[in-house]
Design an enzyme around this catalytic site. Structure first.
Site, mmCIF file in Angstrom:
data_model
loop_
_atom_site.group_PDB
_atom_site.id
_atom_site.type_symbol
_atom_site.label_atom_id
_atom_site.label_comp_id
_atom_site.label_asym_id
_atom_site.label_seq_id
_atom_site.Cartn_x
_atom_site.Cartn_y
_atom_site.Cartn_z
ATOM 1 N N HIS A 164 -16.717 1.201 0.595
ATOM 2 C CA HIS A 164 -16.147 1.107 -0.749
ATOM 3 C C HIS A 164 -17.228 1.220 -1.814
ATOM 4 C CE1 HIS A 164 -12.623 -0.505 1.382
ATOM 5 N NE2 HIS A 164 -11.930 -0.238 0.288
ATOM 6 N N ASN A 196 0.847 -1.184 0.000
ATOM 7 C CA ASN A 196 0.000 0.000 0.000
ATOM 8 C C ASN A 196 0.886 1.237 0.000
ATOM 9 O OD1 ASN A 196 -1.874 1.984 0.417
ATOM 10 N ND2 ASN A 196 -2.913 0.942 2.106
ATOM 11 N N LYS A 255 -16.876 -3.823 -5.583
ATOM 12 C CA LYS A 255 -15.890 -4.603 -4.836
ATOM 13 C C LYS A 255 -16.461 -5.981 -4.524
ATOM 14 C CE LYS A 255 -12.786 -4.112 -0.864
ATOM 15 N NZ LYS A 255 -11.605 -4.384 -1.706
#
Lengths: 253, 253, 253, 253
Positions: free
Chosen positions: C137, C109, C141
């Site tokens: 999200h 990340n 997803k």
């Protein structure tokens, strides 16, 4: 419980913070409340009760004498009273030099969440292009922004300066006076006053495509007690003077 | 698709909003895009293509002529261009009087969420002791607070005044200049500028023991298209001039 | 700019992350983009161009070969590709042992804010009675909760366990299935899916009278680039393998 | 104050809500508290004191008798006690038919902010592609999600269904059990339990490029009193039975 190693005398037990501390110490399994002094009570009661620790939540006028008494008698002290200027701190350091095993914690803020939020904000501020603060309080507050917000802004600004971070970008050309908030060392700070609130602070950090928000809500004075207890549990193993509860938090990763 | 009842001509199709509108109309199952005009194209292309509806997303200089053309040819118009002052609106009303079946919607804001948020804020403002606004935008914005925040504050203030609600309580005596924000008709408005953000607004309402927060986030120009489509679907059944998309929303409870 | 010390070859320049990296390196004043390789290009182009650093943003199938090539030629590498299991890492450590001056960063990340948020959450979790996570999200997803939320929960749970913190209190007796979220090592994790969002995470920590909230919003892939640049600027002074961008952040207070 | 038109008897004055109501009525300039009854007190005290209005904050077992007494004596009643099922309501309607000038308000929730938040959520739900709810409460709560969240979800779902809105998009294929929350008529509802909190609800609505959030925070029982006072001020002019405080709010725009 009479064998508890932390035998606590609460000074200022008649005040709002003090009476909360009395309850918190009584509820803690590893502590014993041995004395609760109010304004005018003789400090001798502390030693007579066999206290090992003192919590001072009194007033600026008496806190120095209280802490000196504790140090001279070899007791550890956790201090939440304000009014400790440079001169007082210097005198305290001299007393502590005579008692190398005694620890004193002077903390302007015992809310763990608030202390953590400030530390995180200071750490993160240098990694983002933009940084601002919104603090929100009840409408009876007389100063704006809050002292905590000003200190947080100062810590953030110092870290950004030290690492050569440019001021937050701002193309504002035309504003209604006050719209962009107070400017505390290059950090814009906004103060909201709203009935129903207590004390809240939001640190907003932004870079291209992302935002980091660190928010602390203080709903009640009860939030200070875990910090007071943490102070009492730690102060005995930290001789000398510690300033700020963050000195006792394990913030290394 | 050639039997779609809503045959749309997009004016300003070369602009940022216009090109989004072209895509949105093409994707809508109940519409057909019959013309996409750019700066300089002849308005005759609209009628030649058999359009029933016009979307005007051009510039203040040409919007009046475009809309007059639509009305005179019996076409419904949805207008997002700014620049419609009192005089222009008056001339438009006169045109519309000649075409009693034609509908025109002029909307300064097509984001449904933003329109709803403003309406809710105006409705709720009179039921709370305190009311403030925090708006947050990208740092390239030149004015502060945003026009939307100022309009929202005006709507809230008007409702509070009309119902005899006292100004929000505020005990501030000592402030760093700007801390309490801009004051728009008794409503304090704070403007945050942060890299990474687009356009956001938070209305904060508080009374003893409770808070109501109405927040709208605009992440992308795409957010305007559902409002444009709603406008196109509704304008044909609402003859005359409607100002503001809220006139088409079903806000009665 | 030809004297820049950081001469970068981007591998995977045709991909979404890679093309962002190309732009970010070109815009950085202290770097020079010397090569941009796409799938199928010969790795020799890296050395021919005189690169000192490699950014690998390719696919699991090719990342190991790419990084080995870099290490063997004495180039530092910043790696965002997934697929580095234990065996691969072990082989990489062996290569690095032969090149004691070369640094490699493998980071799952690159969003600084997300890395900081996880670190802060792990640090703070042991100081609060309650801890939960809400992640939000876009609705495309396929997994819930997000991998980041699961990892954050694991870090928080580990810290709480290590310090003897009891599980978060929860008197729930009657629930509609799923109401209290997924339970990841004693931490409840809730997954919201909402059109308009990208990737967001909120860590909620509570004790009597206070709450600490750490929120990260990722609006755009652009948010990864400051992390990639920080990696490139730091990797040359950190020989050996570093796992996770947090290893390069100054998180001591 | 003896000329106040609203002369109030509080029933259940010994309970938590009732004692707050006593204080609220005493503090209201346009009301007079003429009686405060506790469990076991004779209802005759209400009429002897010359009450014009009754506030019932007692228990399900006695509320029906109390309200019938009020109606039969021509007094208006504001009722916060639960337990009013269909049969009871029917009997009450029959009583009210005999007293055409008497008004009764039965309200499950007196927090104005909460009532407004539910109404706004129901209104807005049909204009967005996605809709979810996160509710947050203290950890001593036994049911999850909260009754308020379930009712809000039902209202939102009904409005979406009625207007042909498709279910919120959700590509989840793989989840840790519970991650996506409880499903209440197609609306996902997530329940957070956190020490320090009281009662909070966040309605999240999203479409491409935008989000609308409606959040209500209840910090304290004091938040119910403005609703009780609004009920007392309005009930006299609304003969018959009104269910829900929203019937008294001016929600038309």
């Amino acid at each position: 419980m009479s064998n508890a190693e932390i035998r606590v005398a609460v000074l200022g037990a008649g005040g709002r913070m003090g009476s909360e501390a009395v309850k918190a110490v009584q509820a803690a399994e590893d502590m014993e409340l041995v004395a609760a002094l109010r304004r005018g009570d003789s400090l001798d009661r502390i030693t007579e009760a066999g206290a090992t620790h003192v919590v001072d939540l009194t007033v600026p006028d008496s806190t120095e004498e209280n802490v000196r008494f504790a140090v001279q008698h070899g007791l550890h002290a956790v201090v939440g009273t304000t009014g400790w200027d440079g001169e007082r701190l210097q005198r305290l350091e001299q007393e502590l030099a005579q008692q190398p095993e005694v620890g004193v914690l002077i903390a302007p803020n015992f809310a763990l969440g608030s202390v953590l939020a400030s530390a995180f904000a200071a750490t993160a501020a240098r990694y983002f292009e933009s940084a601002e603060i919104v603090e929100l309080h009840h409408p009876n507050k007389v100063d704006a922004p809050s002292g905590t917000a000003v200190r947080t802004a100062e810590l953030m600004a110092a870290s950004r300066r030290e690492h050569g971070v440019a001021p937050s970008p701002d193309a504002t050309e035309k504003q209604i006076e006050g719209a962009r908030g107070a400017v505390v060392e290059d950090i814009h700070v906004h103060a909201v006053r709203l009935r129903g609130l207590v004390a809240h602070q939001e640190v907003l950090l932004g870079s291209a495509g992302e935002q980091l928000t660190i928010r602390h809500d203080s709903f009640d004075r009860a939030s200070f007690m875990p910090g007071v207890l943490l102070g009492l549990r730690t102060v005995g193993s930290r001789p000398g003077l510690t300033h700020g509860l963050d000195g006792y938090l394990d913030l290394g990763f």
